[in-house]
Design an enzyme around this catalytic site. Structure first.
Site, PDB file in Angstrom:
ATOM      1  N   GLU A 129      15.904   6.132 -12.255  1.00  0.00           N
ATOM      2  CA  GLU A 129      15.125   7.450 -12.070  1.00  0.00           C
ATOM      3  C   GLU A 129      16.062   7.579 -10.639  1.00  0.00           C
ATOM      4  O   GLU A 129      16.699   6.774  -9.757  1.00  0.00           O
ATOM      5  CB  GLU A 129      13.862   6.924 -11.381  1.00  0.00           C
TER       6      GLU A 129
ATOM      7  N   CYS B  72      17.389  10.648  -3.867  1.00  0.00           N
ATOM      8  CA  CYS B  72      17.230   9.138  -3.690  1.00  0.00           C
ATOM      9  C   CYS B  72      17.703   8.599  -5.106  1.00  0.00           C
ATOM     10  O   CYS B  72      17.316   9.008  -6.081  1.00  0.00           O
ATOM     11  CB  CYS B  72      15.707   8.845  -3.462  1.00  0.00           C
TER      12      CYS B  72
ATOM     13  N   CYS C 291      14.724  -4.531 -11.186  1.00  0.00           N
ATOM     14  CA  CYS C 291      15.274  -5.344  -9.915  1.00  0.00           C
ATOM     15  C   CYS C 291      14.830  -6.675 -10.037  1.00  0.00           C
ATOM     16  O   CYS C 291      13.659  -7.027 -10.473  1.00  0.00           O
ATOM     17  CB  CYS C 291      14.739  -4.517  -8.535  1.00  0.00           C
TER      18      CYS C 291
ATOM     19  N   CYS D 154       9.130  -7.804  -5.523  1.00  0.00           N
ATOM     20  CA  CYS D 154       8.338  -7.472  -4.640  1.00  0.00           C
ATOM     21  C   CYS D 154       7.003  -6.918  -5.331  1.00  0.00           C
ATOM     22  O   CYS D 154       7.078  -6.085  -6.183  1.00  0.00           O
ATOM     23  CB  CYS D 154       8.889  -6.436  -3.558  1.00  0.00           C
TER      24      CYS D 154
ATOM     25  N   CYS E  79       6.011  -3.063  -5.784  1.00  0.00           N
ATOM     26  CA  CYS E  79       6.936  -2.145  -6.323  1.00  0.00           C
ATOM     27  C   CYS E  79       6.907  -2.104  -7.453  1.00  0.00           C
ATOM     28  O   CYS E  79       7.222  -3.332  -8.379  1.00  0.00           O
ATOM     29  CB  CYS E  79       8.392  -2.705  -5.640  1.00  0.00           C
TER      30      CYS E  79
ATOM     31  N   ASN F  22       2.375   3.379  -1.859  1.00  0.00           N
ATOM     32  CA  ASN F  22       2.262   4.209  -3.011  1.00  0.00           C
ATOM     33  C   ASN F  22       1.613   3.392  -4.083  1.00  0.00           C
ATOM     34  O   ASN F  22       2.349   2.305  -4.426  1.00  0.00           O
ATOM     35  CB  ASN F  22       3.714   4.623  -3.444  1.00  0.00           C
TER      36      ASN F  22
ATOM     37  N   CYS G  25       9.303   4.471  -6.511  1.00  0.00           N
ATOM     38  CA  CYS G  25      10.595   4.081  -7.520  1.00  0.00           C
ATOM     39  C   CYS G  25       9.969   3.266  -8.302  1.00  0.00           C
ATOM     40  O   CYS G  25       9.269   2.143  -8.254  1.00  0.00           O
ATOM     41  CB  CYS G  25      11.734   3.428  -6.518  1.00  0.00           C
TER      42      CYS G  25
HETATM   43  N1  SAH Z   1      15.587  -2.678  -3.001  1.00  0.00           N
HETATM   44  C1  SAH Z   1      15.900  -2.040  -1.710  1.00  0.00           C
HETATM   45  C2  SAH Z   1      15.714  -0.348  -2.000  1.00  0.00           C
HETATM   46  C3  SAH Z   1      14.889   0.222  -3.101  1.00  0.00           C
HETATM   47  S1  SAH Z   1      13.164   0.189  -2.791  1.00  0.00           S
HETATM   48  C4  SAH Z   1      14.531  -2.283  -0.964  1.00  0.00           C
HETATM   49  O1  SAH Z   1      13.658  -2.887  -1.218  1.00  0.00           O
HETATM   50  O2  SAH Z   1      14.833  -1.931   0.331  1.00  0.00           O
HETATM   51  C5  SAH Z   1      13.213   1.444  -1.346  1.00  0.00           C
HETATM   52  C6  SAH Z   1      11.773   1.248  -0.518  1.00  0.00           C
HETATM   53  O3  SAH Z   1      10.566   1.621  -1.045  1.00  0.00           O
HETATM   54  C7  SAH Z   1      12.007  -0.166   0.182  1.00  0.00           C
HETATM   55  O4  SAH Z   1      11.421  -0.039   1.487  1.00  0.00           O
HETATM   56  C8  SAH Z   1      10.499  -0.674  -0.694  1.00  0.00           C
HETATM   57  O5  SAH Z   1      10.164  -1.743   0.194  1.00  0.00           O
HETATM   58  C9  SAH Z   1       9.761   0.703  -0.716  1.00  0.00           C
HETATM   59  N2  SAH Z   1       8.574   0.517  -1.833  1.00  0.00           N
HETATM   60  C10 SAH Z   1       8.580  -0.053  -3.087  1.00  0.00           C
HETATM   61  N3  SAH Z   1       7.579  -0.028  -3.630  1.00  0.00           N
HETATM   62  C11 SAH Z   1       6.756   0.675  -2.911  1.00  0.00           C
HETATM   63  C12 SAH Z   1       5.522   1.115  -2.791  1.00  0.00           C
HETATM   64  N4  SAH Z   1       4.766   0.949  -3.848  1.00  0.00           N
HETATM   65  N5  SAH Z   1       4.716   1.903  -1.858  1.00  0.00           N
HETATM   66  C13 SAH Z   1       5.617   2.172  -0.889  1.00  0.00           C
HETATM   67  N6  SAH Z   1       7.128   1.645  -0.557  1.00  0.00           N
HETATM   68  C14 SAH Z   1       7.348   0.883  -1.653  1.00  0.00           C
HETATM   69 FE1  SF4 Z   2      13.606  -4.457  -5.698  1.00  0.00          FE
HETATM   70 FE2  SF4 Z   2      11.556  -3.079  -5.342  1.00  0.00          FE
HETATM   71 FE3  SF4 Z   2      11.627  -5.139  -3.853  1.00  0.00          FE
HETATM   72 FE4  SF4 Z   2      13.270  -3.070  -3.471  1.00  0.00          FE
HETATM   73  S1  SF4 Z   2      11.131  -3.285  -3.064  1.00  0.00           S
HETATM   74  S2  SF4 Z   2      13.855  -5.272  -3.635  1.00  0.00           S
HETATM   75  S3  SF4 Z   2      13.726  -2.065  -5.612  1.00  0.00           S
HETATM   76  S4  SF4 Z   2      11.407  -5.191  -6.286  1.00  0.00           S
END
Ligand code: SAH
Ligand code: SF4
Length: 360
Positions: free
Chosen positions: A91, A120, A127, A131, A134, A308, A351
């Site tokens: 995406e 973005c 990934c 996390c 996410c 989110n 994302c």
């Molecule tokens: N993997 C990298 C970049 C992609 S995620 C990272 O983790 O930094 C981009 C940002 O979105 C990160 O700060 C991540 O913690 C945040 N993010 C992921 N899922 C989210 C969610 N459900 N709500 C808010 N922020 C989120």
């Molecule tokens: Fe991967 Fe999502 Fe964690 Fe970023 S926030 S490192 S995209 S699992």
């Protein structure tokens, strides 16, 4: 078939030499791709037909198809779900800032808002970092994107914006995937976008966001690039961070902060800490005080965004009022903080959310 965006100018020169073409053809192709923003071989009217055909046979130009796209109801945000050649989904999201009604700017890093087109983009399909909050993490790891697949996301939108006389003004590596887990391809993509004879996209307009891979933060510091760095912190305590971010098993908060200090010392650049505000989990004034204590004296900034919500995690977003208190608490303790408003919430612009929905 690989994409033409996988090649740098030098690769292109070698290839054309192999094809017995004059050397200047490489530059013509390069400029067609990155200055004229051509999207297919037939647009290269300055090349002989035979060479256009050869390019067509050997390379994909845009190496994905559009599976779906969605515009937010206020039209400020477009999210595109791309299907790669092998069927994997990624995406990218385009955000328009600086239109008159727009008071909040989620990637402004605290600067006043001008008209901006921030893109973005993804660096991996899925990934591996897991996390829990996410959507991409919930999908798991599929594969690294090639440098060309990363570049092509920018070119796709650049071509689209060009039709309206607009340009991409900022690119953030905050789509699917962990950029520092695909380090070499991400840096190759940055170099290609930077190229002075090509797209000339300034490093300062790029931001890498990382989950906090310590050796790569140090390597990045040593390379002294002008690219902005954002670190996804989300907790001030190892136990609490581990509960939502498995990566904390490997790299403790202290080590991440130390690596950031090293980065600041090497580059004199301000680090951004990303903070997803989760109701009752990491959004209390007490947490804000602890965070301020951790970051005291660092050249840094906190970018907080209400969570989110995703299918696989039952945490809730912090409301506006609590978010405001969090911000004020940090600022009173001397740490600059902006609250990013959630954009495109009606189009699952977080994302991985669209890809997650499609693969179910
Ligand atoms: N993997 C990298 C970049 C992609 S995620 C990272 O983790 O930094 C981009 C940002 O979105 C990160 O700060 C991540 O913690 C945040 N993010 C992921 N899922 C989210 C969610 N459900 N709500 C808010 N922020 C989120
Ligand atoms: Fe991967 Fe999502 Fe964690 Fe970023 S926030 S490192 S995209 S699992």
């Amino acid at each position: 078939m690989s994409t033409i965006y996988d090649l740098d100018l030098n690769d292109l020169e070698l290839l054309l030499n192999e094809w017995n073409e004059p050397a200047y053809r490489a530059k013509q192709i390069w400029q067609g791709l990155y200055q004229q923003l051509y999207s297919s071989p037939e647009q290269f009217s300055n090349l002989p037909n035979s060479l256009r055909t050869k390019l067509e046979e050997e390379f994909k130009f845009i190496p994905f198809s559009v599976r779906t796209y969605l515009d937010s109801s206020d039209k400020s945000t477009r999210k595109t779900l791309f299907e790669l050649e092998d069927g994997n989904l990624i995406e990218s999201v385009l955000m328009r800032y600086g239109d008159p009604a727009d008071e909040h700017d989620s990637h402004s890093m605290g600067k006043p808002t001008k008209q901006r087109r921030t893109l973005c983009i993804s660096t991996q399909a899925g990934c591996a970092m897991g996390c829990v909050f996410c959507a991409t993490g919930q999908l798991g790891f599929k594969r690294n994107l090639s440098s060309g697949e990363i570049v092509a996301q920018v070119m796709y939108y650049a071509q689209m914006l060009k039709e309206r006389d607009e340009v991409v003004s900022n690119v953030v590596f905050m789509g699917m995937g962990e950029p520092f887990h695909n380090y070499d391809n991400v840096m190759a993509a940055i170099d290609r976008l930077n190229d002075a004879d090509g797209y000339k996209f300034g490093a300062r307009r790029l931001t890498i966001s990382t989950v906090g891979l310590v050796p790569q933060i140090r390597r990045f510091a040593e390379e002294q690039r002008q690219v902005n760095l954002a670190i996804s912190l989300h907790a001030t305590d190892d136990e609490e961070r581990l509960a939502i971010m498995p990566v904390n098993k490997r790299y403790k908060i202290d080590d991440v902060i130390e690596a950031c200090k090293y980065y600041i010392e090497k580059t004199h650049r301000r680090v951004t800490f990303e903070w997803a505000l989760i109701n009752g989990v990491n959004d209390t004034p007490e947490v804000a005080h602890k965070l301020a204590a951790r970051l005291k004296g660092m050249l840094c900034h906190v970018n907080a965004i209400p969570l989110n919500p995703t299918q696989g995690y039952n945490g809730e977003a912090t409301d506006r009022q609590r978010a405001q208190i969090f911000k004020e608490t940090l600022e009173q303790a001397g740490i600059p903080c902006t609250i990013r408003m959630r954009r495109g919430i009606d189009i699952n612009a977080g994302c991985g959310q669209l890809a997650g929905a499609e693969s179910k």
